[in-house]
Enzyme design. Structure first.
Site, PDB file in Angstrom:
ATOM      1  N   ASP A  80       0.841  -1.198   0.000  1.00 23.44           N
ATOM      2  CA  ASP A  80       0.000   0.000   0.000  1.00 23.44           C
ATOM      3  C   ASP A  80       0.883   1.259   0.000  1.00 23.44           C
ATOM      4  O   ASP A  80       1.993   1.235   0.558  1.00 23.44           O
ATOM      5  CB  ASP A  80      -0.861  -0.050   1.283  1.00 23.44           C
ATOM      6  CG  ASP A  80      -2.087   0.837   1.232  1.00 23.44           C
ATOM      7  OD1 ASP A  80      -2.469   1.264   0.134  1.00 23.44           O
ATOM      8  OD2 ASP A  80      -2.666   1.082   2.317  1.00 23.44           O
ATOM      9  N   GLY A 179      -8.904   6.713   8.012  1.00 25.42           N
ATOM     10  CA  GLY A 179      -9.215   6.859   9.434  1.00 25.42           C
ATOM     11  C   GLY A 179     -10.681   7.167   9.642  1.00 25.42           C
ATOM     12  O   GLY A 179     -11.496   6.984   8.737  1.00 25.42           O
ATOM     13  N   GLY A 207     -10.117   4.277   2.426  1.00 22.43           N
ATOM     14  CA  GLY A 207     -10.916   4.842   3.521  1.00 22.43           C
ATOM     15  C   GLY A 207     -12.303   4.246   3.595  1.00 22.43           C
ATOM     16  O   GLY A 207     -13.286   4.953   3.832  1.00 22.43           O
ATOM     17  N   ALA A 208     -12.404   2.923   3.420  1.00 16.67           N
ATOM     18  CA  ALA A 208     -13.747   2.314   3.414  1.00 16.67           C
ATOM     19  C   ALA A 208     -14.320   2.136   4.816  1.00 16.67           C
ATOM     20  O   ALA A 208     -15.513   1.892   4.964  1.00 16.67           O
ATOM     21  CB  ALA A 208     -13.710   0.979   2.694  1.00 16.67           C
ATOM     22  N   SER A 209     -13.485   2.256   5.860  1.00 13.04           N
ATOM     23  CA  SER A 209     -14.030   2.157   7.224  1.00 13.04           C
ATOM     24  C   SER A 209     -15.014   3.297   7.441  1.00 13.04           C
ATOM     25  O   SER A 209     -14.687   4.451   7.176  1.00 13.04           O
ATOM     26  CB  SER A 209     -12.912   2.290   8.268  1.00 13.04           C
ATOM     27  OG  SER A 209     -12.065   1.188   8.224  1.00 13.04           O
ATOM     28  N   ASN A 228     -10.244  -0.286   0.260  1.00 14.47           N
ATOM     29  CA  ASN A 228      -9.200  -0.447   1.275  1.00 14.47           C
ATOM     30  C   ASN A 228      -9.800  -0.279   2.664  1.00 14.47           C
ATOM     31  O   ASN A 228     -10.495   0.724   2.921  1.00 14.47           O
ATOM     32  CB  ASN A 228      -8.116   0.619   1.101  1.00 14.47           C
ATOM     33  CG  ASN A 228      -7.197   0.313  -0.055  1.00 14.47           C
ATOM     34  OD1 ASN A 228      -7.484  -0.549  -0.880  1.00 14.47           O
ATOM     35  ND2 ASN A 228      -6.086   1.022  -0.130  1.00 14.47           N
ATOM     36  N   VAL A 229      -9.495  -1.225   3.533  1.00 20.00           N
ATOM     37  CA  VAL A 229     -10.056  -1.197   4.892  1.00 20.00           C
ATOM     38  C   VAL A 229      -8.922  -1.383   5.899  1.00 20.00           C
ATOM     39  O   VAL A 229      -8.155  -2.331   5.788  1.00 20.00           O
ATOM     40  CB  VAL A 229     -11.070  -2.352   5.096  1.00 20.00           C
ATOM     41  CG1 VAL A 229     -11.718  -2.248   6.469  1.00 20.00           C
ATOM     42  CG2 VAL A 229     -12.114  -2.379   3.996  1.00 20.00           C
ATOM     43  N   THR A 231      -8.979   0.904   9.503  1.00 19.09           N
ATOM     44  CA  THR A 231      -9.340   1.397  10.837  1.00 19.09           C
ATOM     45  C   THR A 231     -10.299   0.481  11.622  1.00 19.09           C
ATOM     46  O   THR A 231     -10.052   0.174  12.783  1.00 19.09           O
ATOM     47  CB  THR A 231      -9.947   2.813  10.719  1.00 19.09           C
ATOM     48  OG1 THR A 231      -8.961   3.632  10.086  1.00 19.09           O
ATOM     49  CG2 THR A 231     -10.298   3.400  12.068  1.00 19.09           C
TER      50      THR A 231
END
Ligand code: 13P
Length: 293
Positions: A80, A179, A207-209, A228-229, A231
């Site tokens: 990443d 985040g 930033g999928a969280s 992308n996950v 957090t």
């Protein structure tokens, strides 16, 4: 089985779902991804941040690769956000399937030159490159990009950039952040539609969280094939570790199992949201065309 990132994402693109790419740090995390993927018969990606690469070096890379190889479902291993030529070369030499050649902190032309060079290098190893134009704000593993430095992806520039660099997938910035989202997330779907009209390759959303289900679904409709996950999964792990301070006699292996189960539950929920559950068989066919005929 360890599979090519390009196949993984292009198969997802053809069938209208997305693959979860999970940032991991250690055995427990890697194992949680493999368990969730096998349980749901889902493809997945194991992702390593450059800070984690510097920390764990080749032994940790070998762990990621071996976990993917021995899994019964298709898994690709990805570096990443790397802006360091040596790290990228090391990842490719070790056998990682793809890298994010991240020149997004450079001015456009420099980003393009760096990304083109890294793409040629990665392709010579049979690996794929993700690029980023625009810049995602937020903090991840010590790397902070302020809201002021953040920049949305320009659709026209995206088209030029992809043609000039020949990258395999493109990370977009449309209001997503690394985040925690400090307020309701707002994704610019008009911009995503314009990017989709300008390029045909698989798109990536970091930033999928914390993104609600309807935003995930709309993003997939508009071409996002990789989320992308980090957090939310990291949080699940840390919550279990924190509980150790109240149980000084706790058995460490039992605690690690508990931490794995907590991560696995979050990962499985994401896979369902991304629609990748039950899709492992599509990839098995895609990566063995000779056997299918
Ligand atoms: P989150 O931590 O917001 O899930 O983002 C992860 C990410 O985008 C890794 O590159």
């Amino acid at each position: 089985m360890l599979v090519s990132t390009k196949d993984l994402l292009e198969t997802a693109q053809r069938h209208g779902y997305a693959v979860g790419a999970f940032n991991m740090y250690n055995f427990e995390g890697v194992e949680a991804v493999v368990r969730a993927a096998e349980q749901l018969q889902s493809p997945a990606m194991l992702q390593m941040h450059p800070k984690v690469l510097s920390y764990g070096k080749q032994p940790l890379v070998a762990l990621f690769l071996e976990a993917a190889r021995s899994a019964s479902v298709p898994i690709a291993v990805h570096l990443d956000h790397s802006s360091d030529r040596n790290d990228i070369r090391m990842a490719l030499e070790a056998g990682m399937n793809s890298v994010l050649a991240d020149g997004s902190h450079h001015p456009y032309q420099e980003n393009l030159t760096f990304t083109r060079e890294m793409t040629q290098l990665a392709h010579s190893y049979g690996a794929a490159v993700e690029a980023e134009i625009g810049r995602i704000s937020g903090t991840e593993d010590g790397l902070t990009v302020s809201e002021k430095e953040a920049k949305m992806t320009d659709p026209q520039q995206a088209g030029e950039f992809v043609r000039a660099t020949q990258v395999d997938c493109l990370a977009v910035t449309i209001g997503n952040v690394h985040g925690k989202y400090r307020s309701e997330p707002h994704l610019d779907f008009d911009r995503l539609q314009k990017i989709r009209d300008a390029v045909s390759l698989p798109l990536v959303l970091h930033g999928a969280s914390g993104l609600p289900a309807e935003m995930i679904a709309r993003s997939i409709e508009l071409g996002v094939c990789k989320f992308n996950v980090n957090t939310e999964v990291r949080q699940a792990y840390m919550d279990v570790l924190r509980s150790l301070s109240e149980q000084p006699e706790a058995d460490l292996t039992d605690t690690m199992e508990e931490a794995m189960a907590a991560m696995e539950a979050v990962i499985a929920a994401k896979m369902r949201l991304f629609g990748s559950d039950g899709k492992a068989k599509l990839h098995a066919q895609a990566s063995t065309p000779a056997a299918a005929t």
